[in-house]
Scaffold this motif. Structure first.
Motif, short mmCIF file in Angstrom:
data_model
loop_
_atom_site.label_atom_id
_atom_site.label_comp_id
_atom_site.label_asym_id
_atom_site.label_seq_id
_atom_site.Cartn_x
_atom_site.Cartn_y
_atom_site.Cartn_z
N ARG A 21 0.84 -1.20 0.00
CA ARG A 21 0.00 0.00 0.00
C ARG A 21 0.87 1.25 0.00
NH1 ARG A 21 -4.32 1.26 -2.26
NH2 ARG A 21 -5.75 2.63 -1.18
N SER A 22 0.34 2.34 -0.51
CA SER A 22 1.10 3.59 -0.57
C SER A 22 1.35 4.14 0.83
CB SER A 22 0.34 4.63 -1.41
OG SER A 22 -0.78 5.12 -0.69
N TRP A 23 2.48 4.82 0.96
CA TRP A 23 2.81 5.45 2.24
C TRP A 23 1.73 6.45 2.63
CZ3 TRP A 23 3.75 10.64 3.31
CH2 TRP A 23 4.25 10.91 4.59
N TRP A 24 1.13 7.13 1.65
CA TRP A 24 0.08 8.11 1.94
C TRP A 24 -1.06 7.47 2.72
CZ3 TRP A 24 0.77 13.15 1.28
CH2 TRP A 24 1.75 13.59 0.37
N ASP A 25 -1.42 6.24 2.36
CA ASP A 25 -2.56 5.58 3.01
C ASP A 25 -2.16 4.89 4.31
OD1 ASP A 25 -4.50 6.26 1.09
OD2 ASP A 25 -3.77 4.68 -0.23
N ALA A 26 -0.94 4.37 4.36
CA ALA A 26 -0.55 3.53 5.49
C ALA A 26 0.13 4.30 6.62
CB ALA A 26 0.39 2.42 5.01
N GLN A 27 0.56 5.53 6.38
CA GLN A 27 1.41 6.23 7.35
C GLN A 27 0.75 6.38 8.71
OE1 GLN A 27 1.86 10.51 6.75
NE2 GLN A 27 0.42 10.47 5.05
#
Length: 248
Positions: A191-197
């Motif tokens: 998953r993208s860092w934007w979603d998982a951060q």
């Protein structure tokens, strides 16, 4: 020639009206751009700006930018549409489309790293892979895009690049559902860092093989080619580039 057909319940374009509108729209756009160029009032944007973005990234990151941009330009009318399918500019009448992956003729908005993660509960039950090849021994959560999914994950670490086939008992076409499945302990998610951060910061998810990432996930803004780019489009793209923070 009749361009509009009116009944007691609706008003619609005739076939001739649709052709007339399609031919007039580029002229109207050019006129609006010309007025912007000669008015000298680019700081006070006017007109309309229609923006398209994907559901997940649009909700979390583009919508707050639209809200802040609207506060700066009260004379500008903004519309944000969220979709899951690629946009056809001619059919959708959009000014800007926010896309993942480098397209022709776009401007990069921000860098997006894509990482592997799983829940602490999954890690406790199954352990964490120490190499990319060990992903084949784990259950992975797959995200279907545009009616297809790819059980082949391409990961890079510096100059190294590995394509690894993974197995999955859970497939979804919604990014938020995929995140929920990962947090519930069902498997490893790419998953993208934007979603998982935020989930990683809260401890709901753990990074997996932290040195490895998936390429080609950058965010771009795309618009139709035109002789003179309207100030409202260039101003919004610049605003996105300044306000979307770059992930690790």
């Amino acid at each position: 020639m009749q361009l509009l057909r009116r009944t007691t319940r609706r008003l619609e374009l005739t076939p001739e009206g649709r052709r007339y509108l399609a031919g007039a729209r580029p002229l109207l756009d050019q006129l609006a751009a010309l007025e912007e160029a000669v008015s000298g009032e680019t700081a006070q944007l006017r007109g309309t700006l229609n923006i398209n973005a994907s559901f997940g990234f649009g909700r979390r990151h583009i919508a707050p930018c639209v809200s802040a941009f609207a506060a700066l330009h009260p004379q500008l009318s903004l519309s944000l549409q969220l979709t899951s399918q690629p946009l056809n500019f001619l059919d959708a009448h959009m000014d800007i489309d926010i896309r993942v992956g480098e397209p022709p003729g776009g401007a990069q908005v921000t860098y997006q790293s894509t990482l592997l993660c799983c829940s602490p509960a999954y890690a406790a039950r199954h352990g964490l892979p120490e190499t990319v090849r060990e992903l084949a021994q784990h259950n992975c959560i797959l995200l279907r895009r545009h009616d297809s999914y790819f059980p082949l994950w391409r990961l890079t670490c510096g100059e190294q690049s590995i394509s690894q086939k993974v197995r999955s008992s859970l497939i979804t076409n919604d990014g938020e559902v995929a995140m929920r499945l990962a947090m519930d302990g069902h498997g490893i998610l790419l998953r993208s860092w934007w979603d998982a951060q935020h989930s990683i910061a809260a401890g709901d998810l753990l990074p997996v093989l932290a040195d490895w990432q998936a390429p080609d996930g950058d965010i771009f803004a795309v618009w139709q080619a035109q002789r003179q780019l309207p100030a409202r489009i260039s101003a919004f793209v610049t605003f996105l580039q300044q306000h979307l923070q770059v992930g690790p």
